[in-house]
Design a protein around this motif. Sequence first.
Motif, short mmCIF file in Angstrom:
data_model
loop_
_atom_site.label_atom_id
_atom_site.label_comp_id
_atom_site.label_asym_id
_atom_site.label_seq_id
_atom_site.Cartn_x
_atom_site.Cartn_y
_atom_site.Cartn_z
N VAL A 202 0.83 -1.20 0.00
CA VAL A 202 0.00 0.00 0.00
C VAL A 202 0.87 1.26 0.00
O VAL A 202 0.55 2.26 -0.63
CB VAL A 202 -0.95 0.00 1.21
N GLY A 203 2.00 1.20 0.68
CA GLY A 203 2.89 2.35 0.73
C GLY A 203 3.48 2.75 -0.61
O GLY A 203 4.04 3.85 -0.75
N ARG A 204 3.33 1.89 -1.61
CA ARG A 204 3.92 2.17 -2.92
C ARG A 204 3.07 3.14 -3.74
O ARG A 204 3.30 3.29 -4.95
CB ARG A 204 4.08 0.87 -3.69
N PHE A 205 2.11 3.83 -3.14
CA PHE A 205 1.28 4.74 -3.93
C PHE A 205 2.06 5.96 -4.41
O PHE A 205 1.55 6.75 -5.20
CB PHE A 205 0.02 5.17 -3.18
N GLY A 206 3.29 6.11 -3.96
CA GLY A 206 4.11 7.21 -4.44
C GLY A 206 5.12 6.80 -5.50
O GLY A 206 6.03 7.57 -5.83
N ASN A 207 4.97 5.60 -6.07
CA ASN A 207 5.97 5.07 -7.00
C ASN A 207 6.21 5.99 -8.20
O ASN A 207 7.33 6.12 -8.68
CB ASN A 207 5.53 3.69 -7.51
#
Length: 292
Positions: A202-207
């Motif tokens: 979920v934390g990868r929304f800033g990829n």
Amino acid sequence: NLVWISRLSTEERRGRDLGVYQAVFQAGTSVSPMAGGMLADLFGWRASFWFAAAVALLGFLPMVAGPQEWIQKVKTGLKQEKRGRGPGVTGGGSAGRGRLALVVANIVTFVMFFSVGGFQNTIVPLFGSQVIHLEAGAIGLALGVSTLVRFVMSLVGGELSDRFGRRAVLIPGLLVIGVGTLMFSFATDGLTFWVALLVLSVGRFGNNVPATVLADHAPRDRWGLVMGINRSVGDLGIILGPLAIGLLLESHGYAATMVVSAIIVWLCVAAVAVGVSDSRRGKPASAGASTG
């Protein structure tokens, strides 16, 4: 691809468009191994190579046989810039701030790729097998679901970065990645393993946001070089991540890999807070914008 999409997009919806690109990219990297493996099992290993060649041809055909308006639009923009519309910094603020944002975007890209290659793709499956004692099929399923979550979050992160700013997406995303990484320290069974992996994903929304920051701040006539350097920096992270974290695992164990990986990601938060400034906040995406 990043340069083309950036040129066809607008500042108001650049995050969304690059988020779609990132999501589609993740979908391709997820489907390709599965499709290649199935074809190899059914028709022999040569079928996988023919499949890859056919897909590459599909990617080539739109460039020569598809609608050419979007290609012409990019060419026209390039000609206008060469005729004297100064390159400048596109994202507002001083040139010094723009250069600092470019440096920070590359640092974040390196760390994200380092984390994916070194921790998520290396430590997570080993941890699931050796510590949680999951079967190979269960680990593969978990990683597949993780990729699906990252696909969705890339779309969400792009939209949010347009509405609330690049920094407003990068900082929470990096914080969540660090939390998800440390949560593996408390994973003792399949359920807690899944929860930690989902939080990490979920934390990868800033990829996609580092590439958006580059397009916001780099001179338009230098986007090719800037994006190329950024992708090279990401590849360097993919190369060094498994090596460095693997050596750390052998010398200090799983707990050390989790703590060090989380600290590296969290250090990026300070870099983003100092180096990335948004020229607009809360501005909705332009309804009339189009990517062609």
